[in-house]
Motif scaffolding. Structure first.
Motif, PDB file in Angstrom:
ATOM      1  N   ALA A 162     -32.174 -64.295  -1.571  1.00 55.28           N
ATOM      2  CA  ALA A 162     -30.919 -63.574  -1.868  1.00 55.28           C
ATOM      3  C   ALA A 162     -29.860 -63.844  -0.805  1.00 55.28           C
ATOM      4  O   ALA A 162     -28.676 -63.627  -1.048  1.00 55.28           O
ATOM      5  N   ASP A 163     -30.264 -64.282   0.360  1.00 62.92           N
ATOM      6  CA  ASP A 163     -29.325 -64.387   1.481  1.00 62.92           C
ATOM      7  C   ASP A 163     -29.239 -65.844   1.943  1.00 62.92           C
ATOM      8  O   ASP A 163     -30.208 -66.410   2.452  1.00 62.92           O
ATOM      9  N   GLU A 193     -36.844 -63.816  -6.937  1.00 59.80           N
ATOM     10  CA  GLU A 193     -36.257 -62.546  -6.515  1.00 59.80           C
ATOM     11  C   GLU A 193     -34.754 -62.473  -6.772  1.00 59.80           C
ATOM     12  O   GLU A 193     -34.125 -61.444  -6.551  1.00 59.80           O
ATOM     13  N   LEU A 239     -34.955 -57.096 -17.860  1.00 60.09           N
ATOM     14  CA  LEU A 239     -34.067 -56.673 -16.782  1.00 60.09           C
ATOM     15  C   LEU A 239     -32.644 -57.144 -17.053  1.00 60.09           C
ATOM     16  O   LEU A 239     -32.425 -58.270 -17.501  1.00 60.09           O
ATOM     17  N   TYR A 283     -29.250 -56.985 -14.567  1.00 63.50           N
ATOM     18  CA  TYR A 283     -28.789 -56.579 -13.229  1.00 63.50           C
ATOM     19  C   TYR A 283     -27.299 -56.888 -13.133  1.00 63.50           C
ATOM     20  O   TYR A 283     -26.879 -58.028 -13.344  1.00 63.50           O
ATOM     21  N   GLU A 302     -23.332 -55.955 -11.099  1.00 65.04           N
ATOM     22  CA  GLU A 302     -22.627 -55.367  -9.954  1.00 65.04           C
ATOM     23  C   GLU A 302     -21.293 -54.842 -10.470  1.00 65.04           C
ATOM     24  O   GLU A 302     -20.636 -55.511 -11.267  1.00 65.04           O
ATOM     25  N   VAL A 308     -29.386 -47.198 -10.037  1.00 62.26           N
ATOM     26  CA  VAL A 308     -28.476 -47.784  -9.047  1.00 62.26           C
ATOM     27  C   VAL A 308     -29.346 -48.294  -7.900  1.00 62.26           C
ATOM     28  O   VAL A 308     -30.110 -47.537  -7.312  1.00 62.26           O
ATOM     29  N   ASN A 309     -29.254 -49.586  -7.627  1.00 59.27           N
ATOM     30  CA  ASN A 309     -30.059 -50.169  -6.551  1.00 59.27           C
ATOM     31  C   ASN A 309     -29.308 -50.206  -5.227  1.00 59.27           C
ATOM     32  O   ASN A 309     -29.922 -50.403  -4.176  1.00 59.27           O
ATOM     33  N   GLY A 310     -28.003 -50.030  -5.302  1.00 61.37           N
ATOM     34  CA  GLY A 310     -27.216 -50.008  -4.082  1.00 61.37           C
ATOM     35  C   GLY A 310     -25.831 -49.468  -4.390  1.00 61.37           C
ATOM     36  O   GLY A 310     -25.315 -49.673  -5.493  1.00 61.37           O
ATOM     37  N   LYS A 316     -24.586 -51.743  -7.217  1.00 60.29           N
ATOM     38  CA  LYS A 316     -25.477 -52.687  -7.893  1.00 60.29           C
ATOM     39  C   LYS A 316     -26.354 -51.851  -8.816  1.00 60.29           C
ATOM     40  O   LYS A 316     -26.974 -50.882  -8.364  1.00 60.29           O
ATOM     41  N   SER A 337     -29.264 -51.837 -12.023  1.00 56.94           N
ATOM     42  CA  SER A 337     -30.177 -52.615 -12.861  1.00 56.94           C
ATOM     43  C   SER A 337     -30.741 -51.757 -13.973  1.00 56.94           C
ATOM     44  O   SER A 337     -30.936 -50.553 -13.811  1.00 56.94           O
ATOM     45  N   ARG A 350     -33.964 -51.658 -16.614  1.00 54.22           N
ATOM     46  CA  ARG A 350     -35.243 -52.226 -17.051  1.00 54.22           C
ATOM     47  C   ARG A 350     -35.305 -52.060 -18.556  1.00 54.22           C
ATOM     48  O   ARG A 350     -35.009 -50.971 -19.073  1.00 54.22           O
ATOM     49  N   HIS A 387     -25.345 -60.102 -12.962  1.00 57.14           N
ATOM     50  CA  HIS A 387     -26.047 -60.834 -11.909  1.00 57.14           C
ATOM     51  C   HIS A 387     -27.072 -61.765 -12.527  1.00 57.14           C
ATOM     52  O   HIS A 387     -26.974 -62.967 -12.491  1.00 57.14           O
ATOM     53  N   HIS A 388     -28.099 -61.176 -13.119  1.00 55.66           N
ATOM     54  CA  HIS A 388     -29.130 -61.963 -13.768  1.00 55.66           C
ATOM     55  C   HIS A 388     -29.906 -61.024 -14.684  1.00 55.66           C
ATOM     56  O   HIS A 388     -29.631 -59.830 -14.717  1.00 55.66           O
ATOM     57  N   ILE A 419     -29.760 -42.277  -5.306  1.00 55.76           N
ATOM     58  CA  ILE A 419     -28.353 -42.676  -5.505  1.00 55.76           C
ATOM     59  C   ILE A 419     -27.844 -42.113  -6.829  1.00 55.76           C
ATOM     60  O   ILE A 419     -26.757 -41.531  -6.894  1.00 55.76           O
ATOM     61  N   ASN A 420     -28.646 -42.274  -7.893  1.00 57.69           N
ATOM     62  CA  ASN A 420     -28.210 -41.709  -9.177  1.00 57.69           C
ATOM     63  C   ASN A 420     -27.991 -40.201  -9.050  1.00 57.69           C
ATOM     64  O   ASN A 420     -26.999 -39.659  -9.551  1.00 57.69           O
ATOM     65  N   GLY A 426     -26.077 -46.354   0.206  1.00 52.93           N
ATOM     66  CA  GLY A 426     -27.490 -46.196  -0.091  1.00 52.93           C
ATOM     67  C   GLY A 426     -28.012 -47.444  -0.762  1.00 52.93           C
ATOM     68  O   GLY A 426     -27.254 -48.157  -1.425  1.00 52.93           O
ATOM     69  N   TYR A 451     -29.595 -51.246  -1.465  1.00 51.08           N
ATOM     70  CA  TYR A 451     -29.321 -52.609  -1.011  1.00 51.08           C
ATOM     71  C   TYR A 451     -27.850 -52.941  -1.204  1.00 51.08           C
ATOM     72  O   TYR A 451     -27.349 -52.903  -2.327  1.00 51.08           O
ATOM     73  N   VAL A 502     -34.466 -52.228  -6.068  1.00 47.04           N
ATOM     74  CA  VAL A 502     -35.075 -51.212  -5.225  1.00 47.04           C
ATOM     75  C   VAL A 502     -34.581 -49.834  -5.631  1.00 47.04           C
ATOM     76  O   VAL A 502     -33.449 -49.676  -6.096  1.00 47.04           O
TER      77      VAL A 502
END
Lengths: 464, 464
Positions: free
Chosen positions: A30-31, A159, A203, A205, A207, A306-308, A329, A331, A333, A366-367, B230-231, B311, B313, B321
């Motif tokens: 990812a980075d 990932e 999934l 994902y 932003e 919310v993942n971020g 961010k 996602s 499922r 995102h994906h 976060i949610n 919060g 990633y 996550v």
């Protein structure tokens, strides 16, 4: 074939040392800062396949990170197993919550892993589980126990959405032709309750970015009169679930398969303790869609998490600012029959439509990937079940997982073959979290079980 | 006394150079990493007061950053003006949005400031406006034009809640005794529409933390079954405003003063263009409490704004996550009669009460202060009004500001004196934002106007 046990006994330390070396390389896809490490990991995997006895090994270039391909073809009339895995790992943050550095593997005993577990990012997901296959192959080739043909395809972008793999697979159908795809990138219920994953969620994902004023504003001078992008973002996100925790995006549930009462009753037989579940992650209560059990909520029902989230001043102390922008961010499922591209589009349209005029909204997909269900009446499932029976002494339970390996649906579409998910990790192994680990027992049990799958699958295939 | 004009003309470059030197020191009180710089700034202010002619200057130790005190007492029978200001500044982030480094001041022309503006963090808030008073004093002492006694009290924690000042003032009532408190830490409507701030909002600043599971979780394996902090945080924050953008905290509006139709009609006479307002910050629409105009929303009505949220990633790419924790910094601007401690308590109780059992919530009060209203019928207001008339050629408009200087209410309570807010900045000066600036014209106009206030106030005081 119980020579596998003595082979493992004689090579145990080397198997661990090699995995530790692999885990030391921070292959965070990812980075971009870790690009060199990701490429070094690809080299490592390539060399390991050569040493394990593959006849032909290739570093396949893609638009992104390379895919490592290896094969050992012993007889064109025998079936071919395609092993898939990934050599990239999740980011390690929040770093400060790791009890030991994420890329300095250490073996520590835990309650669940009394024989020790390897703590490192990627130990379970997926370097450790992928490397079991390399070591199982090494055993089979070096002892003359390989019963069929084998191909390996190990990628470096799982990932971050497997984009390059999705590019690679349709372009290499012949090279990848196989009778079954074998993956260890899931978990099992417990070390004494083996299980095989028969379902994966899809999934989507995305932003999102909410923009209010064109610069950060003083919250006193402008507060109350100008839409605060963070407040608006929280309102927009909050509105995505109703009071029953159902997702409010119009059309979201249209294609969701409703399981019959019988199917749900069957699922509910899997051993599960709500108290232990709550205790294991220290929560006061579970939380989810009305009308469904915990196991149903994270297996057969779609979600939106919310993942971020970030925006405004997040440093020490206080800053009285109205931020120009806020981000999240998010996602989702998805369950089988939900199309991830369609859901992404539904999300985008809905999210843009609920934004007040006082802000502007950008949704960037995102994906994503489709969900998947493995039928339990095919020979791959039967071979896997028999392999677990042999090494665990128990029939494994078929179980739907809440996780996603989006590429599995693509494999079926492009390569016309089924996937069997033989995972040896545990939910408590903290994949994607700080202190990810993988039991030494599980690692070795995987290496022990895999050759039996090869044998049983070859037998069943020949009987067809 | 029009010698002030020639004095400014002769010393203009030095006035600018000295301010530039002051602005070069990054005195960010919110971040401990800048401690040494904050202390160096205190030294700078101390020296500048000595040079400007104070007889007695002290670095007063406090539990936090020192308060600089200076005085020049010329005659005990004459009135005493207490000048208050602050030498600390807001954090400069987001740094990447500055067109020049925040602590390397440059003078650039802008549409609103054709004679140039000094771009630097603190240029307007409050180093530039505070330093106008130092230079005005220098003029008065060096030319024999000081008509009354003067005291200076310059603090270093205004941007983080003035805690040490609140400690210092009650302990030094005699030293600080005065007839009026003079502050330049607000703005005016426009360079051709002078205004005097007659109202300030109070403030309650809190930080909230929502904790779900005790570690970050894989959003596939746990998503849908576990409360995502976060949610939940977005839901909790979103619920703090209703569909009319009124704050839903029970009791929040209990003490809010309802202005009469006449008062609101009077307020609405201040020149204001909604189109220009929207254009100046590039928003599609304004947004706020139903039933109130933009100027009312950010002056006479209380607010609740999220100043920061974070919060999960937030790096590049994607991470699936469920975070263990989510955070927000939230501030409420309060109107006169709302007690900030009571409001903080109401917030805390309410926020904790709306958390579902699946998470735990911590509310940490940061700082706060009461609102304030200056009566326009006292001699300080009249003297200030006359001073603006002299130098601007126009009667200034009394105006309530949405900002907060929490210490002003404390001054009245402890020192029994009124505060007059003579601000020379503009809303467009981007205080608390990237590219903060202060017009050169405004800086010099402040220096020119202040001595007139001294003279008129002394005259009116003697006539009483």
């Amino acid at each position: 074939m119980n020579s596998i046990n003595s082979y493992i006994k004689n090579n145990k330390q080397r198997f661990l040392d090699e995995l530790v070396d692999l885990l030391k390389i921070p292959s965070i896809s990812a980075d971009k800062a870790y690009k060199k490490d990701v490429l070094n990991t690809a080299d490592f995997v390539l060399e390991s396949l050569k040493k394990a006895g593959c006849d032909q090994v290739e570093m396949c270039e893609t638009p992104g990170y390379p895919i490592i391909y290896g094969e050992k073809i012993i007889d064109k009339d025998l079936p071919t197993i395609l092993v898939y895995g990934h050599y990239d790992v999740q980011p390690a943050d929040p770093i400060e919550l790791w009890s030991s550095p994420p890329f300095e593997p250490v073996i520590k005993k835990t309650e669940i892993h009394p024989e020790g577990a390897i703590f490192a990012r990627g130990s379970c997901d997926d370097k450790g589980q992928m490397y079991m296959h390399v070591k199982a192959l090494e055993y089979m080739t070096s002892t003359g126990n390989l019963p069929c043909n084998v191909k390996f395809m190990i990628e470096g972008e799982e990932e971050v959405g497997s984009e390059s793999l999705a590019w690679f697979v349709p372009r290499n159908k012949e090279k990848l032709a196989n009778d079954v795809i074998l993956i260890s990138d899931t978990g099992m219920i417990a070390n004494d309750i083996p299980s095989i994953t028969t379902g994966l969620r899809g999934l989507s994902y995305v932003e999102v970015e909410v923009t209010g004023p064109n610069r950060d504003l003083h919250s006193g001078l402008y507060g109350g009169a100008v839409a605060n992008p963070i407040n608006i973002l929280t309102k927009m996100i909050a509105s995505l679930h109703d009071e029953n925790n159902r997702i409010t995006i119009p059309g979201f549930y249209d294609n969701v398969e409703d399981l019959s009462t019988e199917e749900r009753a069957e699922m509910s037989k899997a051993p599960f303790s709500l108290e232990n579940y709550k205790k294991s992650i220290a929560i006061g209560d579970v939380y989810g869609e009305e009308g469904y059990s915990t196991n149903e909520r994270n297996a057969i029902r779609p979600t939106l998490d919310v993942n971020g989230i970030w925006g405004g001043y997040i440093g020490e102390g206080a800053k009285t600012v109205i931020a120009s922008k806020a981000y999240a961010k998010i996602s989702m499922r998805l369950v089988p029959n939900q199309d991830w591209k369609e859901i992404t589009e539904l999300f985008k349209n809905h999210f843009e439509s609920i934004a007040p005029k006082a802000v502007s909204v950008k949704v960037t997909p995102h994906h994503g990937g489709q969900g998947y269900v493995t039928p339990i009446d095919n020979i791959a499932y039967q071979a896997a079940s028999k392999a677990y029976e042999t090494t665990f002494g128990k029939t494994p339970i078929p179980q739907r997982s809440g996780g996603s390996i989006p590429i599995v649906a693509l494999f079926e579409q492009e390569l016309k073959s089924k996937t069997i998910l033989m995972g040896f990790g545990l939910n408590s192994d903290a994949i994607h979290s700080p202190n990810e680990h993988f039991g030494v027992w599980n690692y070795l049990k995987g290496i022990e079980t895999i050759p039996y799958f090869y044998t049983y699958f070859t037998d069943l295939h020949q009987q067809q």
